[in-house]
Design an enzyme around this catalytic site. Sequence first.
Site, short mmCIF file in Angstrom:
data_model
loop_
_atom_site.label_atom_id
_atom_site.label_comp_id
_atom_site.label_asym_id
_atom_site.label_seq_id
_atom_site.Cartn_x
_atom_site.Cartn_y
_atom_site.Cartn_z
CB CYS A 86 35.91 44.11 8.67
SG CYS A 86 34.50 43.63 9.69
CG HIS A 168 38.43 45.03 12.98
ND1 HIS A 168 38.24 46.28 12.48
CD2 HIS A 168 37.37 44.27 12.79
CE1 HIS A 168 36.72 46.17 11.96
NE2 HIS A 168 36.59 45.16 12.33
CD GLU A 170 41.78 47.69 12.82
OE1 GLU A 170 42.16 46.91 11.73
OE2 GLU A 170 40.56 48.03 12.62
#
Lengths: 188, 226
Positions: A86, A168, A170
């Site tokens: 990002c 993202h 994660e």
Amino acid sequence: MILIVDLGYRENSLGLDEFVMPIVHIVREAGADCCIRHFTDIDEDILRQADGVILCGTALRDNLFADRIGEFAWLEGFEKPVLGICAGMQVLTLIFGGSIEACGEIGMTDIRVTAADPLFDGRDDFTAYELHTFSVKPPEPFTVLAHSDRCIQAVRHRARPLYGVIFHPEVRSEWVVTRFLHQNGLVA
Amino acid sequence: MKLGVLLSGGKDSLFACYRAMEKEEVVCLITVVSRNDESYMFHTPNIHLAALQAEAAGLPLVEVETAGEEERELDDLQRAIALARDEHGIEGVVTGAILSVYQATRVQRICAGLGLWCFNPLWHTDQAAYMEALLAAGFRVLIAGVFAEPFDETWLGREIDADTLAELRRLADRYRISLTGEGGELETFVTDAPFFTQRIVVDEASVTYRNHNGRYTIRQARLVAK
């Protein structure tokens, strides 16, 4: 050792737990050692020690990193693998001469792989969590790897192991980080 | 940065508040009181005591009521956050979201629309480490709702201490439930926190329970000096 760079508005900001620590957890789970540094605290010594770098994302309104892009000049000559997430993808783009442009997405989004790359482990499409106001207009040495309906989602430098993803990983796409580590020999 | 914390009354929102206080200025708490027990967004057991928790914390509370209908309740959340911005000058919102993309996405969108920052300091946290940190910091947490096997009515009203946490850990492994209750298996109510200037004492509570689904509803509670 993987150098995990915090791009937050200040060292130990409230964004650290949200955008950096989940990446630390994935890297450790994959079996790699890591070291966290704020982007204002990168020196030659830590870059020499690092086998690879992950540039983490930031809160939606946290764009200070773009105003202080000079702090990332070390990326120009850095030859080891880098994954920019990002904000990190925006930094890679700016350092190599590209630009940031308004393109916002929030939430789970369908992503199409448009140029095959080992990073995506053979997938043609997948869903990922988005939290960004901007995407990128990549510079010439980068090729676009994936798109959503609205924004460029992933890029790679044509000659060096430099990757950027605007989503993202994660959140529900941890495999992207793990693939990055494995394909670049950063974990066994 | 002036922040407002979304308060459900449970451990996650109040621990997120604690984390936010370590790094920024928390100026108010924000609660949406849902009339729907099955609300998609808002924790409901004992939400009527959010005002007592705010008083214990010495913080003003912005409270808005919602019918709790899916998606429409988001308009009420937006109204509450906008009120906090207008009344207390908040520049951002803090939530206790851990894994819920549904909740995080919706709060992020509301904050983006209102020009506010949004922080989720427990986002994808290590759940075992979080629960240990919660107890180590001095939080006192009661189980206020159970909504999954294997929890029976003996869990209702029980305080989460080291022994209870150890038992929760064993059950989490065996029944594949989340240790924090993030999957909706448990709801909690905080009676004390490190930043509370007074703690809450429960004087009267009632329990309803059937088929691994129960609530501990606090009828009377008061603040006492710590």
